[in-house]
Design a protein around this motif. Sequence first.
Motif, mmCIF file in Angstrom:
data_model
loop_
_atom_site.group_PDB
_atom_site.id
_atom_site.type_symbol
_atom_site.label_atom_id
_atom_site.label_comp_id
_atom_site.label_asym_id
_atom_site.label_seq_id
_atom_site.Cartn_x
_atom_site.Cartn_y
_atom_site.Cartn_z
ATOM 1 N N ILE A 1 0.837 -1.211 0.000
ATOM 2 C CA ILE A 1 0.000 0.000 0.000
ATOM 3 C C ILE A 1 0.864 1.251 0.000
ATOM 4 O O ILE A 1 0.573 2.226 -0.705
ATOM 5 C CB ILE A 1 -0.942 -0.013 1.222
ATOM 6 N N SER A 2 1.942 1.236 0.784
ATOM 7 C CA SER A 2 2.843 2.397 0.821
ATOM 8 C C SER A 2 3.396 2.705 -0.556
ATOM 9 O O SER A 2 3.409 3.869 -0.994
ATOM 10 C CB SER A 2 3.993 2.146 1.806
ATOM 11 N N LEU A 3 3.854 1.667 -1.239
ATOM 12 C CA LEU A 3 4.438 1.897 -2.560
ATOM 13 C C LEU A 3 3.381 2.369 -3.550
ATOM 14 O O LEU A 3 3.646 3.262 -4.366
ATOM 15 C CB LEU A 3 5.117 0.629 -3.075
ATOM 16 N N ALA A 4 2.186 1.805 -3.488
ATOM 17 C CA ALA A 4 1.117 2.239 -4.391
ATOM 18 C C ALA A 4 0.811 3.719 -4.193
ATOM 19 O O ALA A 4 0.675 4.483 -5.164
ATOM 20 C CB ALA A 4 -0.138 1.403 -4.161
ATOM 21 N N VAL A 5 0.717 4.153 -2.943
ATOM 22 C CA VAL A 5 0.439 5.564 -2.649
ATOM 23 C C VAL A 5 1.571 6.452 -3.148
ATOM 24 O O VAL A 5 1.338 7.511 -3.748
ATOM 25 C CB VAL A 5 0.230 5.755 -1.132
ATOM 26 N N LEU A 6 2.816 6.025 -2.923
ATOM 27 C CA LEU A 6 3.958 6.825 -3.363
ATOM 28 C C LEU A 6 4.032 6.917 -4.886
ATOM 29 O O LEU A 6 4.406 7.965 -5.434
ATOM 30 C CB LEU A 6 5.250 6.221 -2.802
ATOM 31 N N VAL A 7 3.684 5.834 -5.574
ATOM 32 C CA VAL A 7 3.685 5.875 -7.041
ATOM 33 C C VAL A 7 2.597 6.821 -7.546
ATOM 34 O O VAL A 7 2.806 7.593 -8.480
ATOM 35 C CB VAL A 7 3.516 4.462 -7.629
ATOM 36 N N TYR A 8 1.426 6.766 -6.923
ATOM 37 C CA TYR A 8 0.373 7.710 -7.292
ATOM 38 C C TYR A 8 0.820 9.150 -7.053
ATOM 39 O O TYR A 8 0.559 10.042 -7.862
ATOM 40 C CB TYR A 8 -0.894 7.436 -6.476
#
Length: 228
Positions: free
Chosen positions: A40-47
Amino acid sequence: MKKKIFGEVFGSALLVFFGPALVVMGGYNDLLGPSLGWGISLAVLVYAFGPLSGAHFNPAVTVMMFLTKQMKAAETLIYIVSQLVGGLIGGLFLVLTYKAYLKGAGLSWATEVAKNNLNSTVFPNISAGLAFLVEVVLTTVLLVVVLVLNNDKTKVYNLQAPIAIGLTIAILVFAAGNLTGASMNPVRSLFPALFAGGMAMDDLWVYLTAPFVGSIFGALIDRYILRD
């Protein structure tokens, strides 16, 4: 270029902080929480940072982009330096907040870090050779997902790309977290290990080299399979 540098520095810093922090201060006893947290952290950072820099946060991704001729050499070097700077900032903030947390809980830094290694990636249950192989395979899988999502024929799915990458990370961490910590990223492994010391430093070379072998495999897959 300043937006790209900002994206890679700030994003890498948050990645190096968020991932280890959620483990060492979250009190998890299994891989479900950490794997979901990392994903989830990586998904948010990519967004958040994808529109600025492409959200690499990982020298292995950047090197693969260079090998597939999607980045020039000078830009590649700038990205890697930015990721290292960001990783250092994130590592320092992790140490600062974790020491405050331990002090408030009446716990010892030396004792607790000896237990959790600041969520450094280690492999106490397998050999260095097998750990190297696992990290190469994991990184290659991640990079192939990135390549597919960046392919001209699949860019229609760009809005869902961060979710796909986040889920990929979650699955890989859940599958191999107990083997190697599922790093797939030299920056993610380097700075927690530097600040934790001890066992985390013993075989750090595995995490500083295996992802780049994955970059080479990713580039070969792109050239001989995905380009068609």
